[in-house]
Write an enzyme that holds these catalytic residues in place. Sequence first.
Site, PDB file in Angstrom:
ATOM      1  N   SER A 121       0.844  -1.189   0.000  1.00  0.00           N
ATOM      2  CA  SER A 121       0.000   0.000   0.000  1.00  0.00           C
ATOM      3  C   SER A 121       0.887   1.250   0.000  1.00  0.00           C
ATOM      4  O   SER A 121       1.740   1.405  -0.878  1.00  0.00           O
ATOM      5  CB  SER A 121      -0.943  -0.044   1.199  1.00  0.00           C
ATOM      6  OG  SER A 121      -1.920   0.966   1.133  1.00  0.00           O
ATOM      7  N   GLU A 134      -8.869  -6.555  -4.516  1.00  0.00           N
ATOM      8  CA  GLU A 134      -8.317  -5.493  -3.676  1.00  0.00           C
ATOM      9  C   GLU A 134      -9.403  -4.726  -2.919  1.00  0.00           C
ATOM     10  O   GLU A 134      -9.290  -4.473  -1.717  1.00  0.00           O
ATOM     11  CB  GLU A 134      -7.504  -4.515  -4.536  1.00  0.00           C
ATOM     12  CG  GLU A 134      -6.197  -5.066  -5.075  1.00  0.00           C
ATOM     13  CD  GLU A 134      -5.055  -4.979  -4.072  1.00  0.00           C
ATOM     14  OE1 GLU A 134      -5.311  -4.604  -2.908  1.00  0.00           O
ATOM     15  OE2 GLU A 134      -3.916  -5.279  -4.457  1.00  0.00           O
ATOM     16  N   HIS A 144      -7.303  -6.681  -0.258  1.00  0.00           N
ATOM     17  CA  HIS A 144      -6.172  -5.845   0.109  1.00  0.00           C
ATOM     18  C   HIS A 144      -5.683  -6.217   1.506  1.00  0.00           C
ATOM     19  O   HIS A 144      -6.479  -6.417   2.425  1.00  0.00           O
ATOM     20  CB  HIS A 144      -6.594  -4.376   0.074  1.00  0.00           C
ATOM     21  CG  HIS A 144      -5.476  -3.411   0.298  1.00  0.00           C
ATOM     22  ND1 HIS A 144      -4.467  -3.238  -0.620  1.00  0.00           N
ATOM     23  CD2 HIS A 144      -5.198  -2.569   1.333  1.00  0.00           C
ATOM     24  CE1 HIS A 144      -3.621  -2.318  -0.162  1.00  0.00           C
ATOM     25  NE2 HIS A 144      -4.036  -1.906   1.023  1.00  0.00           N
TER      26      HIS A 144
END
Length: 491
Positions: free
Chosen positions: A181, A309, A399
């Site tokens: 990220s 995600e 994610h």
Amino acid sequence: MQEHPRVTTAEGIVEGRHRGGTATFRGIPYAQPPVGALRFAAPAPVPRWDGVRPAIDFGPPPPQSGPGPKAESSDDADWLTVTVCTPDPGRSGLPVLVWISCGGYMAGTAADPMFDPTSLATEGLVVVIVQCRMGAEGFALLDGAPSNRGLLDQIAALEWIRRNIAAFGGDPEAVTIAGTSGGAGSVAALLTIPGARPLFRRAITHSVPGLHITPALATEVTAALAERLGVAPTAAGFADVPPQRLAEEVTALCADSPAHRERWGRLARLGIVVCPVIDGDLVPQTPWEALADGDAAGIDLLVGHMRDEFRLFSVMMGVRGTFTEADAASALEVFAPGDPTAYRAAYPDATVEDMVEIVFSDATFRMPSVLLAEANAAAGGTSFLFEMCWESEVFGACHSIDVPLAFGTLDSPTGVLLLGEPAPDGARAVSDELLHAWARFCATGDPGWPRYDADRRSTRLLGAPSRTAPYPEERSRRIWQGRPPAPFAPA
């Protein structure tokens, strides 16, 4: 064996502890606390100390912003620290993995159990967890202060590693930087900064975000933040605001960002208000532009993204299953590059729910990741690509599900949340493969599957079982081809 391991660094002696067959040294400062005259300044070197400095406890977490649970704040501002975990400080020439804890450019701490480096260190790596300034402390654009202070912190940490890692058994010429990220976005930026490139050899990026902001919009965000605080939008004005209060106002501004949609556009839709600034100095271009223009050379790069995600955010926000056709149309209008009808044509059978998830997953992480792999290869580097396909019952292949898998921390709180307790055998198999791929890549530059190139687009699909195949999100890749994420700018 020495009762408590000691290492002599360039700044002084540190004493750690033996843990899980490793020697671990926590909370070692790589720069002075950024307070007082150093608040919002570039990181300053640590003076030498006399005697033995305990390295038993993690450094205090930097101020945390953004939605969701965050590390507890502390009055201690000695945030700029590293944690080092080594198989044996008496060894030499071990490959080094540097993990940048910087989720969303707003939250992260070395103390997160998800980042426990023990399993990776037992694979023969010296693991370094880096804390840096985030949120407004690290990335707000302030008159009278250098921009992108969080990146400057990361470079200072890499310089510390260059000076000192041999004393922990590591090879300063075999450093791999890694993150997910915002940490992955930081790694992507470091790839293109000339002063940083000599400090590492390889890079790992999971879920690269397409988050950069122009000075014009960053100035507007700072002005909005200053108005909330009742101060001038300058380093001097912000200096009297306690760090925790500043972090809380960033969180509040993130939540209030939809009110700024008319001016802030995509930035407001994502609920993000601070990220790296395209400042014409440290970060003159986005990583994709710099690699494509020949302003940065390629590198050994391991890139991964998750198949689903966006699922983490839709589930955690409680909106999964509620999307309407208007939501899909809005997502396409704001985030699709070029003609939004291209998605409709590419995914004719997608439901409304599918379309929202595809577009948001592509725009936030999937396409920035694959485009970085392609740009790196085109710039002369070697790229390896994976997609996480192993899915949990609630979150799918979402994610952040990769982080406990890569660190082998399936029983950490985040691992339990995303994977279940106990973790299924399939998750443990994927964890073993990814952890070993990291260790092998750090040591040799090869994770164990074919490189990604423009002809075959070989991608490792991590699942139960895993397999290698052409890139599975080809329809989206074609839509985004030649259209890397542009910096956020005022509407």
